[in-house]
Design a protein around this motif. Sequence first.
Motif, mmCIF file in Angstrom:
data_model
loop_
_atom_site.group_PDB
_atom_site.id
_atom_site.type_symbol
_atom_site.label_atom_id
_atom_site.label_comp_id
_atom_site.label_asym_id
_atom_site.label_seq_id
_atom_site.Cartn_x
_atom_site.Cartn_y
_atom_site.Cartn_z
ATOM 1 N N LYS A 515 1.297 -1.211 -0.099
ATOM 2 C CA LYS A 515 -0.296 0.119 -0.275
ATOM 3 C C LYS A 515 0.973 1.064 -0.097
ATOM 4 N N LEU A 516 2.089 1.450 0.879
ATOM 5 C CA LEU A 516 3.237 2.467 1.110
ATOM 6 C C LEU A 516 3.563 2.504 -0.438
ATOM 7 N N GLU A 517 3.906 1.491 -1.315
ATOM 8 C CA GLU A 517 4.402 1.574 -2.585
ATOM 9 C C GLU A 517 3.517 2.260 -3.535
ATOM 10 N N ASN A 518 2.387 2.764 -3.573
ATOM 11 C CA ASN A 518 1.007 2.249 -4.407
ATOM 12 C C ASN A 518 0.583 3.392 -3.890
ATOM 13 N N LEU A 519 0.353 3.949 -2.815
ATOM 14 C CA LEU A 519 0.206 4.996 -2.569
ATOM 15 C C LEU A 519 1.117 5.969 -2.624
ATOM 16 N N SER A 520 2.609 5.929 -2.576
ATOM 17 C CA SER A 520 3.496 7.235 -3.068
ATOM 18 C C SER A 520 3.418 7.178 -4.752
ATOM 19 N N VAL A 521 2.980 6.207 -5.485
ATOM 20 C CA VAL A 521 3.458 6.571 -6.605
ATOM 21 C C VAL A 521 2.003 7.605 -7.032
ATOM 22 N N GLN A 522 0.486 7.015 -6.424
ATOM 23 C CA GLN A 522 -0.476 8.134 -6.948
ATOM 24 C C GLN A 522 0.086 9.667 -6.611
#
Lengths: 625, 165
Positions: A515-522
């Motif tokens: 989640k951290l990685e996905n949210l970061s990209v968004q």
Amino acid sequence: MKLLTDLEAIRTLTQARLDNRRITGESPDSISFRSVMVCGGTGCTSSDSNQIIAKLNQEIAGHGIQRQVEVVRTGCFGLCELGPVVIVYPEGIFYSRVEVQDIPKLVETHLLQGKPYEKKIYEKTKQDGEILNFEETEFYKKQVRIALHNCGVIDPENIDEYIGSDGYQALDKVLKTMSRQEVIDTMKQSGLRGRGGGGFNTGLKWEFAAKQDKEQKYVICNADEGDPGAFMDRSILEGNPHSVIEAMAIAGYAIGSNQGFIYVRAEYPIAVQRFMKALEQAREYELLGDNILGTGFSFNIDVRLGAGAFVCGEETALIHSIEGHRGMPTPKPPFPAVQGLWGQPTIINNVETLANVAQIILKGAPWYASIGTEKSKGTKVFALGGKVVNTGLVEVPMGITLREVIFEIGGGIPGGKKFKAVQTGGPSGGCLTEEHLDCTIDFDTLTSLGSMMGSGGMIIMDEDTCMVDVARFYLDFTRDESCGKCTPCRIGTKRLLELLDKITEGKGSLDDLEKLENLSVQIKNASLCALGQTAPNPVLSTIKYFREEYLAHIEGHKCPAGVCKSLISYEIDPDLCRGCSLCAKKCPTDAISGELKEPFVIDTAVCIKCGVCFDVCKFEAVAIV
Amino acid sequence: MEQQASSCVGVAEADEKLMKVQSAISQFKMIKGALIPVLHEIQDIYGYLPEPVLQIVSAELNLPMSEIYGVASFYHFFSLTPKGENVVHLCLGTACYIKGAQGILDRLSTELKVPVQGTTEDNKFTLEATRCLGACGLAPVMTIGEKVHGRLAPNNIPVILKEYK
């Protein structure tokens, strides 16, 4: 009132005085002329450099040698770790950690008898019974000082000394011999890129604004420096304020503006006061105001105080703040160079960028372009901080390696600890590891590695630093500093912080990592301004380079560095404990008990993990497990 | 009698402060974007931004209170509540954090018995965490009033606080 022809006269007159502040390597007669330079930067002022100056003057007067000695309060020497710093010329003896009570002996030994005062000489300048010139020590050897060239050399509160060191010559040259386009071309050819973080070509920025056919244009100097761990702008304003004024006037001429603003942090009182004083002097000398140097060019500078908002480092937010509103960014384009302050063409340059301008005009674009790498010209000032021996300010040519800066100039990691990571670019940057130490420092390399140059904070971390906690620290900062205007930044950073909190408390799952990685990209893709676009960088770079540390928190419920409170506990080693009872006395919750001279025990149910026992134990018996 | 005298002094002081506010307003009234410079002056005079004074600013600069409140609450530097006699600013910049500033903050909070942003009951101390004081060479560092205390360890805290009690 000073006349224009005086500029040359002042220069000639003051140059002679400044010449005395050169190292000749020889010790003159005991009572010959000496210059005693005392650092008046924020670090040294905090550790009583003003009292040292007062005491020096008192002692010098007491011995009746005022005519042979000048005491000068300068800007930052760079080696803040060793403050307060005092340098005596012409020998160039470097005294460190000087205290007020050292002064009588120092004056007597050095200034009266002509012998160095051994007790406070900087250790690194002593070699085989000889005292080295401080410029030959590891800290100074590899530095190239352009933006900082007058810091530590002149009295920043004396305009004559700035003129004596070629100050305002560039403005004179520009106004009398160069066309606006020639100035812009020089800047473009020099390859100077903005030092505030973005790294945009300065000459190009000026050209955009110059091409706008508007009567009113503005020059803004961004001196808000909200980046935690960076203090180069502060040091330049404190050590060489006239270089910024001169550059703003040159920029004004180049783009066709008669009004400048400096937006400076209210939290920097010494910088504000010195800059205001410099403005007054420049006006008095008619180097600001109407008809500067008799050329018909007019330029004024007004000061606006920042009010503690990191987002105001963003150009459009800064403009709104000067206009008297909340510092919230607006989408670009229109770029400020086209439509900026009060809708007029505006250029915004950072302090460090401006500090290079006069030097480029005087020494020429080819000279500047010969320093640095192909795409990153010149030098960069870094604020070295954290777990490094020589904390302080350094100016190095672009293209130098991280290893040279951290281990040669910075002197490596203190206490025999292991290097773990270096964080560049502040909250917008990322962490780099041991494998990157031989990478060269320039705008593009750092960006390609997932970090950035930023304004130049460089924080060194050792094995005792938890990288998950560092990411959490930065997210706490950006979440707090988000202006709240756009949703990805306002809500996204909050959610990132919650996830990181969960992991540091040992409650995270592998899902959370994803989640951290996905949210970061968004957040990076969807945020309005650079604050949101870069806020996830510390998270992404720590996950990329320190994934195992995240996994240790999530799967092993351990914090390998022993930082995250929920995942550690304190224990007393019965073999090492001497039963002195100090820890029990200092424990705020009475969690420690035992008999004198017998091993003590911590009751983990009552312990609040404040670490006082760990700090006070003289036998290293308290351990983090 | 005594009480009367002291209240007279109080009124005189209040008047003096108001006069300073008026002169600040007239100094900046003519420039564009006057609000933030005026708020800086008021904070300088009172140590925070008292509402009645903001009402004056609203009338003089012809700005609605909502806008003034919007600006004042946006910037960290401005405070809408009064502070204690000694404001403790602990630096939470990166360099200080890496060197253990959180431990210092926790200790300050324990010793003063207030959370961050809190003021002690006797009004002696206000505890605040601040972003980078720019004295990274002295990390971890804090200021109490104008005085800077550097190279701190948690155990220094009780000793330092005693100086101000």
